[in-house]
Design an enzyme around this catalytic site. Structure first.
Site: not given
Length: 379
Positions: A312, A202, A90, A58, A206, A316
């Site tokens: 997994r 992971t 505002c 605004e 990875d 979850s």
């Protein structure tokens, strides 16, 4: 620059379009857009909330309009604030500018506003209309609304899979199921998150960085769900912890030596309760209370959390009813094998009738891949 708008809805759509420009830049504030028009809906000025701590939409629109704001109608995607925060009220700025009418898409759920902005304007003699394209506005501000109402971040779940619903081969190979265009979309998604989360498996297999490349407007904290705090200190995450924060979320029973070792390398360790084994809502694959984790992240004003897996962890979050939005990248490949994992593990649902339909679904082709973005009904 817009000219004359066809109708009031067209003006609000322009305000919503402007608001999207702030996504990823204004959190934990909401993304808001505003447009000023005269009595014939001729464009005067516009603005949007561009960065956290900066002027609200605004204020931007009023500043761009100058004296032409007097007597104008302001279309805004969210109720104007009426309190002193990082910026001024505002609602008071609207009154000072002499704006005749305010058309707002929806109410601001923030307790210090929540109808008080409208009341301030009406008391000051401004005509107020509420509800134009309200569903679109609530959808846009869903992460903000969840943070305000529940003190939890909006949870995004992301995965890439083959046409037959596999996220890896039986040997665990998953690079690369999706193509480069899909991966670029993922990096843009990462670039507007407050936090990105993976599981310990992971992280170990990875060895990801979990960064946005190129960088986006936000730099996400990297989270690892690791009940024993066993994340390797030789991992990329730990090596870069002094540059971009890493949080290991462990159980209260995590070995003290593991916790101490990570903390010595600049990793924050957050210990959370282990769910009672007799509880029907237990998530044994994770070992910590995900509801408590979301409350912890909400206390830090994290607005958007991206859960990248694996199966997994995604299972979850799904079993706990915590996922708000899905980002699924489907590649035209077939992997086969009953031993190839799917994207969501956990207990799942016993009957199809229990699966709630997702009301908002967007589908996009990405150079052969298909990107499906779906989200639940926002609060």
């Amino acid at each position: 620059m817009p000219g004359r708008f066809a109708d009031a809805a067209a003006v609000m759509r322009r305000a919503l379009e402007l608001a999207t420009r702030g996504v990823g830049k204004v959190e934990p504030n909401p993304a808001v857009g505003a447009v000023l028009v005269d009595e014939s809906r001729e464009f005067i000025a516009e603005g949007w909330h561009q960065r956290f701590g900066g002027p609200h939409a605004e204020i931007e629109a009023i500043g761009n309009a100058g004296p032409r704001a007097a007597g104008a109608t302001l279309f805004v995607t969210l109720e104007p604030c009426c309190h002193q925060g990082k910026t001024g009220s505002c609602a008071e700025a609207i009154l000072r500018a002499g704006i005749r009418k305010v058309v707002a898409a929806c109410r601001d759920p923030f307790p210090r506003v929540d109808g008080n902005g409208f009341a301030t304007l009406r008391t000051g003699g401004v005509e107020v209309e509420e509800g134009l394209l309200a569903d679109e506005a609530r959808d846009l501000t869903a992460p903000f609304r969840k943070l305000v109402l529940r003190r939890e971040p909006w949870v995004h779940a992301k995965w890439a899979m083959s046409l037959d619903g596999k996220i890896a081969t039986p040997s665990g190979d998953s690079r690369w199921i999706s193509n480069e265009t899909s991966r670029a979309v993922v990096h843009r998604l990462r670039g507007r998150m407050d936090a990105i989360l993976v599981g310990s498996q992971t992280a170990a297999v990875d060895d990801p960085l979990l960064t946005a490349r190129p960088p986006g407007p936000r730099t996400a904290v990297r989270l690892v769900l690791d009940s024993r705090a066993a994340l390797s200190v030789t991992s990329q995450l730990v090596h870069t912890a002094h540059e971009i924060p890493v949080i290991v979320v462990s159980s209260e029973n995590a070995p003290a030596d593991n916790v101490r070792r990570l903390e010595q390398h600049g990793v924050e360790v957050v210990r959370l309760p282990v769910l009672w084994r007799g509880d029907a809502s237990i998530q044994p694959e994770v070992g910590v209370d995900l509801a408590a984790l979301l409350k912890e992240l909400g206390s830090r004003d994290y607005t958007n959390l991206l859960v990248e897996g694996g199966a997994r962890v995604l299972g979850s979050f799904f079993d706990g009813g915590h996922i708000d939005e899905f980002h699924v990248f489907v590649a035209p490949k077939i992997l086969g094998s009953a031993q190839s994992p799917g994207p969501i593990g956990g207990r799942g649902l016993e009957r199809i009738a229990l699966a709630a339909a997702l009301p908002t679904v967007r589908i996009e082709r990405l150079d052969g891949d298909v990107y499906i973005n779906a989200r639940r009904q926002p609060d």
